[in-house]
Design an enzyme around this catalytic site. Structure first.
Site, PDB file in Angstrom:
ATOM      1  N   PHE A   1      -8.369   8.435   7.658  1.00 20.10           N
ATOM      2  CA  PHE A   1      -7.966   8.934   6.338  1.00 20.10           C
ATOM      3  C   PHE A   1      -9.153   8.788   5.391  1.00 20.10           C
ATOM      4  O   PHE A   1     -10.211   8.258   5.766  1.00 20.10           O
ATOM      5  CB  PHE A   1      -6.747   8.145   5.823  1.00 20.10           C
ATOM      6  CG  PHE A   1      -7.014   6.666   5.617  1.00 20.10           C
ATOM      7  CD1 PHE A   1      -7.435   6.180   4.397  1.00 20.10           C
ATOM      8  CD2 PHE A   1      -6.867   5.764   6.661  1.00 20.10           C
ATOM      9  CE1 PHE A   1      -7.692   4.824   4.218  1.00 20.10           C
ATOM     10  CE2 PHE A   1      -7.116   4.398   6.490  1.00 20.10           C
ATOM     11  CZ  PHE A   1      -7.534   3.945   5.252  1.00 20.10           C
ATOM     12  N   GLY A   2      -8.983   9.252   4.166  1.00 20.02           N
ATOM     13  CA  GLY A   2      -9.988   9.067   3.119  1.00 20.02           C
ATOM     14  C   GLY A   2     -11.378   9.530   3.532  1.00 20.02           C
ATOM     15  O   GLY A   2     -11.568  10.662   4.005  1.00 20.02           O
TER      16      GLY A   2
ATOM     17  N   GLU B   1      -4.418  -0.743 -10.911  1.00 20.09           N
ATOM     18  CA  GLU B   1      -5.808  -0.974 -10.488  1.00 20.09           C
ATOM     19  C   GLU B   1      -6.661  -1.112 -11.739  1.00 20.09           C
ATOM     20  O   GLU B   1      -6.943  -0.130 -12.412  1.00 20.09           O
ATOM     21  CB  GLU B   1      -6.307   0.185  -9.614  1.00 20.09           C
ATOM     22  CG  GLU B   1      -5.733   0.110  -8.224  1.00 20.09           C
ATOM     23  CD  GLU B   1      -6.687   0.629  -7.144  1.00 20.09           C
ATOM     24  OE1 GLU B   1      -7.893   0.786  -7.409  1.00 20.09           O
ATOM     25  OE2 GLU B   1      -6.195   0.879  -6.039  1.00 20.09           O
TER      26      GLU B   1
ATOM     27  N   ASN C   1      -0.370   3.715   1.573  1.00 16.86           N
ATOM     28  CA  ASN C   1      -1.015   4.379   2.708  1.00 16.86           C
ATOM     29  C   ASN C   1      -0.545   3.790   4.053  1.00 16.86           C
ATOM     30  O   ASN C   1      -0.966   2.697   4.445  1.00 16.86           O
ATOM     31  CB  ASN C   1      -2.531   4.183   2.547  1.00 16.86           C
ATOM     32  CG  ASN C   1      -3.325   4.835   3.659  1.00 16.86           C
ATOM     33  OD1 ASN C   1      -2.785   5.168   4.702  1.00 16.86           O
ATOM     34  ND2 ASN C   1      -4.607   4.988   3.425  1.00 16.86           N
ATOM     35  N   PRO C   2       0.312   4.520   4.787  1.00 21.40           N
ATOM     36  CA  PRO C   2       0.821   3.989   6.062  1.00 21.40           C
ATOM     37  C   PRO C   2      -0.298   3.734   7.088  1.00 21.40           C
ATOM     38  O   PRO C   2      -0.154   2.873   7.955  1.00 21.40           O
ATOM     39  CB  PRO C   2       1.756   5.091   6.575  1.00 21.40           C
ATOM     40  CG  PRO C   2       2.010   5.990   5.410  1.00 21.40           C
ATOM     41  CD  PRO C   2       0.843   5.855   4.485  1.00 21.40           C
ATOM     42  N   GLY C   3      -1.438   4.447   6.967  1.00 21.53           N
ATOM     43  CA  GLY C   3      -2.567   4.258   7.888  1.00 21.53           C
ATOM     44  C   GLY C   3      -3.099   2.831   7.840  1.00 21.53           C
ATOM     45  O   GLY C   3      -3.466   2.253   8.870  1.00 21.53           O
TER      46      GLY C   3
ATOM     47  N   THR D   1       0.832  -1.196   0.000  1.00 22.18           N
ATOM     48  CA  THR D   1       0.000   0.000   0.000  1.00 22.18           C
ATOM     49  C   THR D   1       0.868   1.247   0.000  1.00 22.18           C
ATOM     50  O   THR D   1       2.001   1.218   0.489  1.00 22.18           O
ATOM     51  CB  THR D   1      -0.946   0.024   1.227  1.00 22.18           C
ATOM     52  OG1 THR D   1      -1.732   1.223   1.187  1.00 22.18           O
ATOM     53  CG2 THR D   1      -0.199  -0.008   2.542  1.00 22.18           C
TER      54      THR D   1
ATOM     55  N   ASP E   1      -7.798  -3.848  -1.156  1.00 20.11           N
ATOM     56  CA  ASP E   1      -8.589  -2.948  -1.993  1.00 20.11           C
ATOM     57  C   ASP E   1      -9.901  -2.678  -1.282  1.00 20.11           C
ATOM     58  O   ASP E   1     -10.584  -3.602  -0.851  1.00 20.11           O
ATOM     59  CB  ASP E   1      -8.830  -3.546  -3.377  1.00 20.11           C
ATOM     60  CG  ASP E   1      -9.200  -2.447  -4.351  1.00 20.11           C
ATOM     61  OD1 ASP E   1      -8.411  -1.508  -4.502  1.00 20.11           O
ATOM     62  OD2 ASP E   1     -10.298  -2.497  -4.916  1.00 20.11           O
TER      63      ASP E   1
ATOM     64  N   ARG F   1     -11.900  -3.231   7.150  1.00 20.74           N
ATOM     65  CA  ARG F   1     -10.531  -3.744   7.093  1.00 20.74           C
ATOM     66  C   ARG F   1     -10.245  -4.628   8.302  1.00 20.74           C
ATOM     67  O   ARG F   1      -9.631  -5.685   8.177  1.00 20.74           O
ATOM     68  CB  ARG F   1      -9.527  -2.582   7.016  1.00 20.74           C
ATOM     69  CG  ARG F   1      -8.094  -3.024   6.843  1.00 20.74           C
ATOM     70  CD  ARG F   1      -7.184  -1.890   6.390  1.00 20.74           C
ATOM     71  NE  ARG F   1      -7.637  -1.341   5.123  1.00 20.74           N
ATOM     72  CZ  ARG F   1      -8.355  -0.218   5.002  1.00 20.74           C
ATOM     73  NH1 ARG F   1      -8.641   0.503   6.061  1.00 20.74           N
ATOM     74  NH2 ARG F   1      -8.773   0.179   3.825  1.00 20.74           N
TER      75      ARG F   1
END
Ligand code: IMP
Length: 214
Positions: free
Chosen positions: A173-174, A33, A8-10, A6, A62, A200
């Site tokens: 995030f996001g 993707e 994204n470290p989160g 990823t 994903d 997740r």
């Protein structure tokens, strides 16, 4: 060592809570993707590409936000919509809807180059059987070269229901600030609380249980 693929470290911080200390590290690899209406084939394709790149066991994640009143949009296009419209615009669009229910979904794709024994979680084999049935020339329409890709990928899915609200909270995030579950947005929860209920977290829980015996 497992590579969590990823940018994204989160996401890795969330994964570390489920796996033994020091057993996972981030692989900052931007896999292709593909466009698909489901997350599974995207994760499977990404896991194959990442495995070939890393030559080590990989886990690709994903995820997407599926808004009921928008027939599941943005779903697999969540990343693109976040980059183009932005999270606040998604909230503004949803605010016009009668039905603001939504869900986050996550699919984890694991690949280590080997096959898998039977278990309840599905395995993506790149539609090998369909490709074989179509014969060596396939259907004559070219098609996706990944369809006959022999590398099996084990998939783990997680889901969390909620609704779209005006942005609240500084964490996560996001889409976290506009996704409310049980009275709190994901951005108002700390990592532990988000993990306990998140898409997740649920997928990671299934993965970690299975991976312990791998
Ligand atoms: P990807 O799977 O990392 O490509 O994520 C797809 C999109 O969903 C991106 O816009 C992410 O920011 C968003 N997303 C994925 N997981 C989460 C989450 O746990 N919270 C909020 N947004 C997320």
């Amino acid at each position: 060592m497992l590579r969590y693929v990823t940018t994204n470290p989160g996401k890795v911080r969330e994964a570390e809570r489920y796996l033994p200390d020091g057993s996972v590290e981030r692989l900052d690899f931007d896999y292709t993707e593909i466009q698909a209406d489901e997350l599974g084939p995207i994760a499977a394709r990404g896991a194959r590409e990442a495995y070939r790149h890393a030559d080590a066991p990989v886990l690709v994640d994903d995820a997407g936000l599926f808004v009921e009143g928008l027939d599941g949009f943005p779903g697999p296009y969540s990343s693109y919509v976040e980059e183009t419209l932005g999270v606040e615009r998604v909230h503004e669009i949803a605010a016009e809807l009668d039905d603001r229910r939504a869900a986050f979904r996550c699919v984890l794709g694991y690949c280590d180059g080997d096959g898998f024994a039977a278990s309840p979680d599905p395995v993506d084999r790149g539609d090998r059987d369909a490709a074989a049935a179509a014969g060596p020339d396939g259907d004559g329409e070219g098609g996706d070269p990944d369809e006959s890709d022999p590398l099996p990928v084990k998939l783990f899915e997680g889901y969390v229901p909620g609704r779209i609200v005006a942005p609240r909270g500084d964490g996560g995030f996001g889409y976290d600030p506009i996704f409310e579950h049980d009275g709190e947005t994901f951005a108002e929860m700390d990592t532990e609380r988000k993990n306990a209920v998140s898409h997740r977290g649920r997928a990671l829980e299934k993965f970690a249980e299975w991976y312990a015996d791998r």
